[in-house]
Motif scaffolding. Sequence first.
Motif, PDB file in Angstrom:
ATOM      1  N   PRO A 138      21.641  20.679  34.702  1.00 15.90           N
ATOM      2  CA  PRO A 138      21.486  19.667  35.757  1.00 15.90           C
ATOM      3  C   PRO A 138      21.469  18.246  35.208  1.00 15.90           C
ATOM      4  O   PRO A 138      22.137  17.352  35.739  1.00 15.90           O
ATOM      5  N   GLN A 139      20.705  18.026  34.124  1.00 21.41           N
ATOM      6  CA  GLN A 139      20.630  16.686  33.548  1.00 21.41           C
ATOM      7  C   GLN A 139      21.973  16.251  32.975  1.00 21.41           C
ATOM      8  O   GLN A 139      22.365  15.086  33.091  1.00 21.41           O
ATOM      9  N   LEU A 140      22.686  17.191  32.344  1.00 20.60           N
ATOM     10  CA  LEU A 140      23.986  16.864  31.765  1.00 20.60           C
ATOM     11  C   LEU A 140      24.973  16.450  32.854  1.00 20.60           C
ATOM     12  O   LEU A 140      25.721  15.473  32.692  1.00 20.60           O
ATOM     13  N   VAL A 141      24.973  17.176  33.953  1.00 22.87           N
ATOM     14  CA  VAL A 141      25.874  16.840  35.073  1.00 22.87           C
ATOM     15  C   VAL A 141      25.559  15.447  35.599  1.00 22.87           C
ATOM     16  O   VAL A 141      26.462  14.640  35.857  1.00 22.87           O
ATOM     17  N   MET A 142      24.271  15.143  35.756  1.00 23.21           N
ATOM     18  CA  MET A 142      23.888  13.817  36.245  1.00 23.21           C
ATOM     19  C   MET A 142      24.231  12.729  35.236  1.00 23.21           C
ATOM     20  O   MET A 142      24.633  11.622  35.622  1.00 23.21           O
ATOM     21  N   ALA A 143      24.061  13.024  33.939  1.00 17.01           N
ATOM     22  CA  ALA A 143      24.377  12.037  32.903  1.00 17.01           C
ATOM     23  C   ALA A 143      25.856  11.691  32.875  1.00 17.01           C
ATOM     24  O   ALA A 143      26.244  10.600  32.449  1.00 17.01           O
ATOM     25  N   ILE A 144      26.689  12.614  33.336  1.00 14.04           N
ATOM     26  CA  ILE A 144      28.140  12.367  33.398  1.00 14.04           C
ATOM     27  C   ILE A 144      28.529  11.763  34.740  1.00 14.04           C
ATOM     28  O   ILE A 144      29.261  10.761  34.803  1.00 14.04           O
ATOM     29  N   CYS A 145      28.036  12.353  35.815  1.00 16.85           N
ATOM     30  CA  CYS A 145      28.501  11.957  37.148  1.00 16.85           C
ATOM     31  C   CYS A 145      27.930  10.626  37.611  1.00 16.85           C
ATOM     32  O   CYS A 145      28.655   9.828  38.234  1.00 16.85           O
ATOM     33  N   MET A 146      26.656  10.348  37.355  1.00 15.63           N
ATOM     34  CA  MET A 146      26.056   9.113  37.863  1.00 15.63           C
ATOM     35  C   MET A 146      26.757   7.864  37.307  1.00 15.63           C
ATOM     36  O   MET A 146      27.154   6.982  38.069  1.00 15.63           O
ATOM     37  N   PRO A 147      26.951   7.736  35.981  1.00 18.59           N
ATOM     38  CA  PRO A 147      27.661   6.545  35.492  1.00 18.59           C
ATOM     39  C   PRO A 147      29.139   6.536  35.856  1.00 18.59           C
ATOM     40  O   PRO A 147      29.711   5.466  36.082  1.00 18.59           O
ATOM     41  N   MET A 148      29.761   7.709  35.922  1.00 22.79           N
ATOM     42  CA  MET A 148      31.169   7.768  36.327  1.00 22.79           C
ATOM     43  C   MET A 148      31.327   7.254  37.757  1.00 22.79           C
ATOM     44  O   MET A 148      32.188   6.419  38.042  1.00 22.79           O
ATOM     45  N   PHE A 149      30.478   7.759  38.660  1.00 20.56           N
ATOM     46  CA  PHE A 149      30.545   7.323  40.048  1.00 20.56           C
ATOM     47  C   PHE A 149      30.203   5.842  40.192  1.00 20.56           C
ATOM     48  O   PHE A 149      30.765   5.139  41.036  1.00 20.56           O
ATOM     49  N   ALA A 186      27.994   6.294  27.198  1.00 16.66           N
ATOM     50  CA  ALA A 186      29.374   6.546  26.769  1.00 16.66           C
ATOM     51  C   ALA A 186      30.289   6.767  27.973  1.00 16.66           C
ATOM     52  O   ALA A 186      31.403   6.239  28.037  1.00 16.66           O
ATOM     53  N   VAL A 187      29.811   7.553  28.948  1.00 14.51           N
ATOM     54  CA  VAL A 187      30.621   7.803  30.154  1.00 14.51           C
ATOM     55  C   VAL A 187      30.803   6.506  30.934  1.00 14.51           C
ATOM     56  O   VAL A 187      31.911   6.201  31.407  1.00 14.51           O
ATOM     57  N   ASN A 188      29.730   5.731  31.063  1.00 11.65           N
ATOM     58  CA  ASN A 188      29.821   4.452  31.774  1.00 11.65           C
ATOM     59  C   ASN A 188      30.852   3.540  31.119  1.00 11.65           C
ATOM     60  O   ASN A 188      31.722   2.970  31.797  1.00 11.65           O
ATOM     61  N   LEU A 189      30.776   3.415  29.809  1.00  5.44           N
ATOM     62  CA  LEU A 189      31.689   2.516  29.101  1.00  5.44           C
ATOM     63  C   LEU A 189      33.114   3.057  29.071  1.00  5.44           C
ATOM     64  O   LEU A 189      34.078   2.289  29.093  1.00  5.44           O
ATOM     65  N   PHE A 190      33.249   4.388  29.035  1.00  4.05           N
ATOM     66  CA  PHE A 190      34.587   4.974  29.045  1.00  4.05           C
ATOM     67  C   PHE A 190      35.307   4.653  30.361  1.00  4.05           C
ATOM     68  O   PHE A 190      36.460   4.207  30.360  1.00  4.05           O
ATOM     69  N   PHE A 191      34.612   4.871  31.478  1.00  3.19           N
ATOM     70  CA  PHE A 191      35.246   4.592  32.764  1.00  3.19           C
ATOM     71  C   PHE A 191      35.374   3.086  33.007  1.00  3.19           C
ATOM     72  O   PHE A 191      36.303   2.647  33.689  1.00  3.19           O
ATOM     73  N   LEU A 197      41.270   1.393  49.217  1.00  3.69           N
ATOM     74  CA  LEU A 197      41.109   2.686  49.873  1.00  3.69           C
ATOM     75  C   LEU A 197      40.879   3.786  48.842  1.00  3.69           C
ATOM     76  O   LEU A 197      40.151   4.758  49.102  1.00  3.69           O
ATOM     77  N   PHE A 198      41.483   3.639  47.652  1.00  7.21           N
ATOM     78  CA  PHE A 198      41.269   4.575  46.541  1.00  7.21           C
ATOM     79  C   PHE A 198      39.788   4.612  46.157  1.00  7.21           C
ATOM     80  O   PHE A 198      39.187   5.688  46.009  1.00  7.21           O
ATOM     81  N   PHE A 199      39.184   3.435  46.016  1.00  5.42           N
ATOM     82  CA  PHE A 199      37.768   3.374  45.678  1.00  5.42           C
ATOM     83  C   PHE A 199      36.902   3.889  46.826  1.00  5.42           C
ATOM     84  O   PHE A 199      35.861   4.527  46.596  1.00  5.42           O
ATOM     85  N   ALA A 200      37.297   3.641  48.062  1.00  3.78           N
ATOM     86  CA  ALA A 200      36.546   4.152  49.215  1.00  3.78           C
ATOM     87  C   ALA A 200      36.483   5.674  49.199  1.00  3.78           C
ATOM     88  O   ALA A 200      35.457   6.276  49.547  1.00  3.78           O
ATOM     89  N   GLY A 201      37.578   6.302  48.785  1.00  3.58           N
ATOM     90  CA  GLY A 201      37.598   7.763  48.680  1.00  3.58           C
ATOM     91  C   GLY A 201      36.598   8.275  47.653  1.00  3.58           C
ATOM     92  O   GLY A 201      35.881   9.258  47.885  1.00  3.58           O
ATOM     93  N   TRP A 202      36.518   7.604  46.517  1.00  8.59           N
ATOM     94  CA  TRP A 202      35.563   8.000  45.488  1.00  8.59           C
ATOM     95  C   TRP A 202      34.123   7.810  45.950  1.00  8.59           C
ATOM     96  O   TRP A 202      33.246   8.621  45.648  1.00  8.59           O
ATOM     97  N   ILE A 203      33.862   6.731  46.657  1.00  9.60           N
ATOM     98  CA  ILE A 203      32.495   6.492  47.140  1.00  9.60           C
ATOM     99  C   ILE A 203      32.084   7.578  48.129  1.00  9.60           C
ATOM    100  O   ILE A 203      30.921   8.006  48.151  1.00  9.60           O
ATOM    101  N   THR A 204      33.029   8.053  48.933  1.00 13.24           N
ATOM    102  CA  THR A 204      32.737   9.159  49.851  1.00 13.24           C
ATOM    103  C   THR A 204      32.320  10.407  49.079  1.00 13.24           C
ATOM    104  O   THR A 204      31.336  11.078  49.422  1.00 13.24           O
ATOM    105  N   ILE A 205      33.064  10.706  48.021  1.00 16.03           N
ATOM    106  CA  ILE A 205      32.756  11.885  47.197  1.00 16.03           C
ATOM    107  C   ILE A 205      31.370  11.764  46.571  1.00 16.03           C
ATOM    108  O   ILE A 205      30.573  12.711  46.584  1.00 16.03           O
ATOM    109  N   MET A 206      31.048  10.596  46.015  1.00  8.67           N
ATOM    110  CA  MET A 206      29.767  10.445  45.311  1.00  8.67           C
ATOM    111  C   MET A 206      28.586  10.474  46.275  1.00  8.67           C
ATOM    112  O   MET A 206      27.495  10.938  45.917  1.00  8.67           O
ATOM    113  N   THR A 207      28.782   9.981  47.486  1.00  8.53           N
ATOM    114  CA  THR A 207      27.706  10.022  48.477  1.00  8.53           C
ATOM    115  C   THR A 207      27.381  11.462  48.861  1.00  8.53           C
ATOM    116  O   THR A 207      26.208  11.844  48.974  1.00  8.53           O
TER     117      THR A 207
END
Length: 593
Positions: free
Chosen positions: A355-366, A501-506, A527-537
């Motif tokens: 769970p922590q690993l997923v959040m460490a990747i997804c939160m900064p990526m999103f 690292a994920v934050n800086l990579f993206f 609109l591309f970014f709007a799609g990503w924000i929908t996914i992260m929400t």
Amino acid sequence: MHLVEENVDSFSQTMIQEKAYTQLTKMTSVHHFFTSRTLNQQIPESFKSLSLSLSHTHTHTHTRVLEVCAKMAGGSFAPGGVAKERADEYKGKVTTYVIVACIVAAVGGSIFGYDIGISGGVTSMDGFLKKFFPSVYEKKSHSHESNYCKFNDQGLAAFTSSLYLAGLVATLFASPVTRNYGRRISIICGGISFLVGAILNAASVNFGMLLSGRIMLGVGIGFGNQAIPLYLSEMAPTHLRGGLNMMFQLATTLGIFSANMINYGTSKLDQWGWRLSLGLAAAPALLMTIGGVLLPETPNSLIEQGSKEKGRKVLERIRGTQNVDAEFEDMVDASELANSVKHPFRNILKKRNRPQLVMAICMPMFQILTGINSILFYAPVLFQSMGFKGNASLYSSALTGAVLALSTLVSIATVDRLGRRVLLIGGGIQMIVCQVIVGIILGLKFGNNQQLSEGYSILVVIVICLFVAAFGWSWGPLGWTVPSEIFPLETRSAGQSITVAVNLFFTFIIAQSFLSLLCGLKFGLFLFFAGWITIMTIFVYIFLPETKGVPIEEMMLLWQRHWFWKKIISEDLREDESFERQKNSLVLPPQAP
């Protein structure tokens, strides 16, 4: 009883060989088990005596034996109850000492913000473009060039993005430094590196020197962003951890705003204004270095390094009381576990840490895929593309910086009352609406050779400010706060390195590709970014539990209660065939009626 001892000893040896339970957090403390009222009622005296006889050699293992015995004696092990009981015993108040320490540490975030804000302004200055990117300067002055493609140049993008690639590499080296030598050392290293980079950039005479300076700035950001959020999370009391941790984001936003205002002033200094803008990055770097020297180390880090007495003294000082036994014991338990883990990056890949690993990747990526850095990096360039003149574009980007700083204050005031999930979901919905509106306006009213009317230009700026405000009170600060508070001590520095690292990579990917994406996708980029924000929400709504009010050293128990993540964690335990085999072979003595 002799049979029980043989079975337990066999169990202990197998568990030591496989190290299957070195990641248990609060459940690994013998003292914790014996002082837990719930568990104490369920373990027969004979098993307590047996466990104590093994405590000198198999501390972590005999703890697991106690857990098995409790279950088989008819009890149930409830981590939620244990966590609540220990958390309720935390004492202390908000002291001036801890607030000052957090403010000084958070100043390090201003170097990150200053660079984000300064890059976009400098890359739109004619003097800078003439010296290092003459081809971009020529395209900028051609009226027939596509509005979306005026600044599309990979060299110009590399100037911005090279810093983040360097930071990505640096943060991986910063992890062992932060873990083994403390948070302060990493803060000091980051400040010195950023100071050197600022001097190189201000004195640049060619592109190679300019790029070298950017790389040194990246090293500084890699170390600073790795250590500062951890420092803030560990120093802050549980009930104010969210707000104090957001000092980092507040400093970042103030750095962005300061950079925008400096760019507005230096843009009038034709030939050397860009040098002044880049050179003034030395100011926050100097503050960060001095702050690192003067700050106390966190009690968690001191205890992890073996300085328990010193760690307790610091804990008493920052909590304003000597009654810190419960919190201190949690830290000691966590540090013993942390010191038993020799390879935190390998350990973090286990299912129980999934769970922590997923959040460490997804939160900064999103956080980056909201599109915020695109607007902050290239705000002057973006506004110039939309038809704003030079000074007007810098003024508009300064406005967005001010909005970002003010909205972060809203988050600081509400995060420990409303919680993380409410802010993330609410901010996500507001950002989706704003990105769609900007995309529609640009799609209908802004083409290759036409400018926005004054009315639509003002509307775009207003909507972008609303977008920035939503980011400022949601994903901006919480994209750093949540990952920094969810890891157990043994994987905390490794987890933060992954987050950075994920934050800086993206950030690197978006910074390098944004001008090309703007040229290719045009209004569709928003609109591309709007799609990503929908996914992260949606992701936050389903997968992120509320961390408000949960002690940092008991955060592990939160995942064990989550409807989805508890399946992953329990699956990891079920896969331990050795544990199941030994548990089933454990023979219990007859119980008294």
